[in-house]
Design a protein around this motif. Structure first.
Motif, PDB file in Angstrom:
ATOM      1  N   SER A   2      12.317 -14.327   8.808  1.00  0.00           N
ATOM      2  CA  SER A   2      11.600 -13.556   7.796  1.00  0.00           C
ATOM      3  C   SER A   2      12.125 -13.831   6.404  1.00  0.00           C
ATOM      4  O   SER A   2      13.272 -14.210   6.220  1.00  0.00           O
ATOM      5  N   LYS A   3      11.238 -13.655   5.429  1.00  0.00           N
ATOM      6  CA  LYS A   3      11.643 -13.742   4.033  1.00  0.00           C
ATOM      7  C   LYS A   3      12.211 -12.389   3.639  1.00  0.00           C
ATOM      8  O   LYS A   3      11.890 -11.367   4.221  1.00  0.00           O
ATOM      9  N   SER A   4      13.044 -12.393   2.623  1.00  0.00           N
ATOM     10  CA  SER A   4      13.599 -11.146   2.110  1.00  0.00           C
ATOM     11  C   SER A   4      12.783 -10.733   0.896  1.00  0.00           C
ATOM     12  O   SER A   4      12.729 -11.441  -0.093  1.00  0.00           O
ATOM     13  N   TYR A   5      12.153  -9.593   1.003  1.00  0.00           N
ATOM     14  CA  TYR A   5      11.306  -9.080  -0.050  1.00  0.00           C
ATOM     15  C   TYR A   5      12.047  -7.942  -0.727  1.00  0.00           C
ATOM     16  O   TYR A   5      12.347  -6.930  -0.100  1.00  0.00           O
ATOM     17  N   LEU A   6      12.370  -8.118  -2.007  1.00  0.00           N
ATOM     18  CA  LEU A   6      13.156  -7.138  -2.742  1.00  0.00           C
ATOM     19  C   LEU A   6      12.281  -6.392  -3.724  1.00  0.00           C
ATOM     20  O   LEU A   6      11.528  -6.996  -4.497  1.00  0.00           O
ATOM     21  N   ILE A   7      12.372  -5.090  -3.693  1.00  0.00           N
ATOM     22  CA  ILE A   7      11.710  -4.219  -4.652  1.00  0.00           C
ATOM     23  C   ILE A   7      12.807  -3.592  -5.498  1.00  0.00           C
ATOM     24  O   ILE A   7      13.773  -3.033  -4.972  1.00  0.00           O
ATOM     25  N   HIS A   8      12.664  -3.699  -6.814  1.00  0.00           N
ATOM     26  CA  HIS A   8      13.590  -3.041  -7.747  1.00  0.00           C
ATOM     27  C   HIS A   8      12.750  -2.167  -8.667  1.00  0.00           C
ATOM     28  O   HIS A   8      11.782  -2.634  -9.260  1.00  0.00           O
ATOM     29  N   LYS A  43       0.836  -1.202   0.000  1.00  0.00           N
ATOM     30  CA  LYS A  43       0.000   0.000   0.000  1.00  0.00           C
ATOM     31  C   LYS A  43       0.876   1.260   0.000  1.00  0.00           C
ATOM     32  O   LYS A  43       0.596   2.226  -0.721  1.00  0.00           O
ATOM     33  N   ILE A  44       1.928   1.258   0.796  1.00  0.00           N
ATOM     34  CA  ILE A  44       2.854   2.393   0.851  1.00  0.00           C
ATOM     35  C   ILE A  44       3.469   2.623  -0.528  1.00  0.00           C
ATOM     36  O   ILE A  44       3.561   3.751  -1.003  1.00  0.00           O
ATOM     37  N   LEU A  45       3.889   1.546  -1.187  1.00  0.00           N
ATOM     38  CA  LEU A  45       4.458   1.674  -2.529  1.00  0.00           C
ATOM     39  C   LEU A  45       3.449   2.277  -3.508  1.00  0.00           C
ATOM     40  O   LEU A  45       3.794   3.139  -4.315  1.00  0.00           O
ATOM     41  N   ARG A  46       2.202   1.823  -3.448  1.00  0.00           N
ATOM     42  CA  ARG A  46       1.162   2.340  -4.352  1.00  0.00           C
ATOM     43  C   ARG A  46       0.907   3.824  -4.127  1.00  0.00           C
ATOM     44  O   ARG A  46       0.570   4.543  -5.058  1.00  0.00           O
ATOM     45  N   GLN A  47       1.055   4.299  -2.892  1.00  0.00           N
ATOM     46  CA  GLN A  47       0.818   5.707  -2.581  1.00  0.00           C
ATOM     47  C   GLN A  47       1.994   6.591  -2.986  1.00  0.00           C
ATOM     48  O   GLN A  47       1.846   7.798  -3.094  1.00  0.00           O
ATOM     49  N   SER A  48       3.147   5.991  -3.217  1.00  0.00           N
ATOM     50  CA  SER A  48       4.338   6.764  -3.580  1.00  0.00           C
ATOM     51  C   SER A  48       4.391   6.976  -5.088  1.00  0.00           C
ATOM     52  O   SER A  48       3.513   6.547  -5.826  1.00  0.00           O
ATOM     53  N   LYS A  49       5.466   7.603  -5.536  1.00  0.00           N
ATOM     54  CA  LYS A  49       5.654   7.876  -6.967  1.00  0.00           C
ATOM     55  C   LYS A  49       6.257   6.691  -7.711  1.00  0.00           C
ATOM     56  O   LYS A  49       6.470   6.767  -8.914  1.00  0.00           O
ATOM     57  N   PHE A  50       6.534   5.619  -7.014  1.00  0.00           N
ATOM     58  CA  PHE A  50       7.100   4.439  -7.660  1.00  0.00           C
ATOM     59  C   PHE A  50       5.969   3.570  -8.205  1.00  0.00           C
ATOM     60  O   PHE A  50       5.226   2.941  -7.458  1.00  0.00           O
ATOM     61  N   ILE A  51       5.850   3.559  -9.516  1.00  0.00           N
ATOM     62  CA  ILE A  51       4.761   2.845 -10.181  1.00  0.00           C
ATOM     63  C   ILE A  51       5.285   1.522 -10.733  1.00  0.00           C
ATOM     64  O   ILE A  51       6.283   1.484 -11.441  1.00  0.00           O
ATOM     65  N   ARG A  52       4.590   0.444 -10.416  1.00  0.00           N
ATOM     66  CA  ARG A  52       4.868  -0.896 -10.917  1.00  0.00           C
ATOM     67  C   ARG A  52       6.332  -1.340 -10.790  1.00  0.00           C
ATOM     68  O   ARG A  52       6.976  -1.679 -11.788  1.00  0.00           O
TER      69      ARG A  52
END
Length: 188
Positions: free
Chosen positions: A179-185, A157-166
């Motif tokens: 914990s699993k490691s969740y990577l956003i690129h 949700k935080i990502l969707r509200q920011s300027k980072f699209i898809r």
């Protein structure tokens, strides 16, 4: 050196760093686990947001001497410790909040943020600041430990509200016990 030789050389350096017997953290992903994912190249500017003890930056500085490296953290004592042990002329540490970065727009080629986003009080504003200082065609990498679906959903949700699209999203091999490691690129 050509591009392939640069890539092979950087890959070999990273492989050596990761092959050492580092003790992985139990609770959050190890910042160094992001190294193989980074699109590293010569003569770029790199920012680590929420750099903590500077572990990732110190490793990068050890073999990326043509790059300009910056780390920011809100804790003055952490910045003082990092500056005291810094022996790299291309590495600088700054004490500032992630939601008010002291850099000009479109300054960095690559930005990392490992296991820090969930601690920021202004998460969306912090992401928007990262977007502001990231150059067009620059790379943003966020690595977070995901212990449950509640944080994953909040993170999404935080990502969707920011300027980072898809952004590209994936789970890395487990680098922390709980914990699993969740990577956003994201490429701007």
């Amino acid at each position: 050196m050509n591009g392939q030789q640069d890539y092979d050389s950087n890959y070999q350096r990273i492989a050596k760093l990761l092959a050492k017997n580092y003790i992985h953290r139990f609770i959050k992903p190890d910042a160094l686990s992001i190294l193989p994912e980074l699109r590293l190249r010569e003569n770029i500017k790199i920012l680590d947001v929420g750099c903590g003890n500077g572990r990732l930056l110190f490793k990068l500085a050890s073999f990326m001497d043509s790059c300009e490296l910056h780390g920011i953290d809100i804790r003055p004592e952490r910045i003082r410790k990092n500056q005291a042990k810094n022996r790299y002329p291309n590495l600088n540490f700054h004490c500032c909040p992630a939601d008010n970065l002291p850099f000009p727009s479109e300054y960095f080629d690559l930005i990392t943020c490992t296991s820090a986003l969930q601690k920021f009080p202004q998460k969306v504003r912090s992401l928007d600041e990262m977007h502001r200082v990231l150059k067009t065609k620059g790379d943003l990498y966020i690595l977070e430990g995901i212990r449950d679906n509640e944080w994953k959903n909040k993170f999404e949700k935080i990502l969707r509200q920011s300027k980072f699209i898809r952004p590209e999203k994936k789970f890395l091999p487990q680098t922390a016990l709980f914990s699993k490691s969740y990577l956003i690129h994201y490429v701007k």
